[in-house]
Design a protein around this motif. Structure first.
Motif, short mmCIF file in Angstrom:
data_model
loop_
_atom_site.label_atom_id
_atom_site.label_comp_id
_atom_site.label_asym_id
_atom_site.label_seq_id
_atom_site.Cartn_x
_atom_site.Cartn_y
_atom_site.Cartn_z
N ASP A 20 9.74 15.75 5.36
CA ASP A 20 8.20 15.20 5.43
C ASP A 20 7.31 15.99 4.41
O ASP A 20 6.68 15.28 3.78
CB ASP A 20 7.82 15.28 6.90
N PHE A 21 7.68 17.39 4.13
CA PHE A 21 6.90 17.67 3.22
C PHE A 21 7.14 17.51 1.75
O PHE A 21 6.09 17.83 0.97
CB PHE A 21 6.66 19.36 3.53
N GLY B 248 5.61 19.11 -3.52
CA GLY B 248 6.08 19.07 -2.10
C GLY B 248 6.07 20.69 -1.69
O GLY B 248 6.48 21.50 -2.50
N MET C 251 6.17 23.53 1.60
CA MET C 251 6.38 24.00 3.15
C MET C 251 6.21 25.60 3.10
O MET C 251 6.99 26.19 2.52
CB MET C 251 7.64 23.59 3.64
#
Length: 452
Positions: free
Chosen positions: A249-250, A288, A290
């Motif tokens: 998702d990230f 992206g 995280m």
């Protein structure tokens, strides 16, 4: 030898055609497909001793299996005897003394899971399913190495079954030459049935995963390189790499599954501290990202690699990483096979890795960078392509290499590479230790040191 008992052995023997045999002979690298004559699933040091004596008496080629994660697949032998340690996974921890003793078949998941509740750890691998013994006896590179050194630097003692089936203990006062040799010399000297480590305080860990499109590779790698060459804190570890961006998702959907340049950053400390240490790289605005504070045991399993795939790995240790080498590294990424699983990466060393240089038989420790190629694919028809790519990644960087190599990072690349893993002077000293404890080279399925 079908059905023949093994004197003094109390574990389980598996032979071809028996239930559990086919499952027990499988190792991590699917390129390895061997059928041993017998698999001795040991439950104690006495079982290991009995199995070794039996194998020598019957002139069977002996393989020693811990977790079976080694890419060369030396944990299994064709038509020989496998000494399987996977039932020997005990963990005994003394939190007051900050000491932990583990069985020879323990994985890093076993050790980390026991130590983390006490906010302690020792340097382990980067994959939780890797065996403690195999990684440590080869040196032991992992996320905490810049802070606490390689895994072997925290090794207090080793209990070992030698080629004559005898139990010896190696530490700083007993069998000291053997103890020195076990800090990088691998499984050449016997079967490690237990290892004892010093633990270190670890109050918290932070993990970051950053991704950009592959065409940003050169800029990202230069920023990452400069960060470490200008004095990054020892608490910061990780790698910069090319791989397919994960389907997480990230990561923006447009980048998922596509060729990307990425950074994995680990920090012994808080998210705020990681952000501060990584500021020059974070300033490049990853597509992206995280970042999370998480238990070390969870971080250790966050990037576990899948089994059942075909693997070929190689590595080079760099004395420097100039712009032209960065460009060569980036250019090779376009040829990466099976990009959802393959990757090429570079890890910063230095810190405690370099500070312990010269103490053990590991001359590669002074290198500031390690470049690795992990060719991973599923179809045997891709073997030639995958192997050639992994070799070419390292060949491109060889002009910048120190010539030394950490042998846990490579497969079977011949005797000269084994010597390069230790340096000629260290190799000769290791060969003398080998001659004392295994003069017949019984334990030769490894990065082999020939007896002097």
């Amino acid at each position: 030898m079908a059905g023949r008992p093994v004197e003094g052995f109390g574990g389980v023997l598996l032979r071809p055609g028996e239930p559990g045999y086919d499952e027990a002979r499988v190792v991590f690298n699917a390129m390895i497909d061997k059928r041993p004559a017998v698999i001795a699933q040991c439950e104690s040091a006495a079982d290991v001793a009995a199995a070794v004596r039996y194998g020598v008496q019957q002139r069977l080629e002996i393989a020693v299996r811990g977790a079976g994660h080694g890419v060369a697949g030396t944990g299994v032998s064709e038509g020989g005897l496998v000494i399987d340690l996977r039932k020997m996974r005990s963990v005994q921890l003394d939190p007051d003394a900050r000491i932990v003793r583990v069985g020879g078949g323990a994985t890093w998941s076993d050790l980390d899971g026991a130590a983390w509740p006490y906010s302690m750890a020792t340097t382990g691998g980067r994959v939780s399913s890797t065996g403690v013994a195999g990684l440590t006896l080869g040196g032991g590179s992992g996320w905490l190495e810049r802070k606490y050194g390689l895994a072997c630097d925290s090794l207090i003692s080793v209990e070992l079954i030698t080629a004559d089936g005898e139990l010896v203990i190696a530490d700083e006062t007993k069998n000291t030459e053997l103890f020195w040799a076990l800090h990088g010399g691998g499984g050449n000297f016997g079967v490690a049935t237990a290892l004892t480590f010093r633990l270190h305080p670890l109050p918290g860990m932070t993990l970051a995963r950053l991704f950009w499109p592959a065409d940003a590779g050169t800029a990202v790698i230069r920023a990452y390189r400069d960060l470490f060459e200008q004095g990054a804190p020892d608490e910061l570890g990780g790698s910069v790499f090319f791989a397919a961006a994960p389907r997480k998702d990230f990561v923006p959907q447009a980048l998922q599954g596509k060729s990307a340049v990425g950074v994995t950053a680990t920090f012994v400390g808080s998210e705020a501290e990681l952000r501060s240490a990584m500021a020059p790289v974070l300033a490049l605005a990853p597509d992206g990202m995280m970042l999370a504070e998480l238990p070390y045991a969870e971080l250790q399993s966050a990037l576990d690699d899948p089994s059942g795939l075909r693997n070929y790995w190689s590595a080079e240790h760099l004395s420097s990483w100039p712009d032209e080498a960065v460009e060569a590294f980036s250019a090779r990424a376009v040829e990466m096979p099976a990009p959802m699983t393959s990757q090429q990466l570079a890890c910063p060393w230095g810190g405690a890795v370099a500070r312990h240089a010269g103490k053990w038989p590991l001359p590669h420790r002074t290198a500031p960078w390690v470049v690795q190629s992990y060719g991973v694919w599923s179809d045997p028809a891709d073997d030639a392509t995958g192997i050639a790519w992994a070799k070419n990644v390292c060949a491109d960087l060889r002009p910048y290499s120190t010539g030394a190599v950490y042998l846990n990072f490579i497969g079977d690349e011949g005797h000269d590479r084994v010597v390069a893993g230790f340096g000629k002077e260290n190799y000769d000293r290791l060969a003398r230790v080998k001659a004392e404890f295994d003069p017949g080279n019984v334990f030769h399925l490894n990065q082999n040191i020939l007896p002097a």
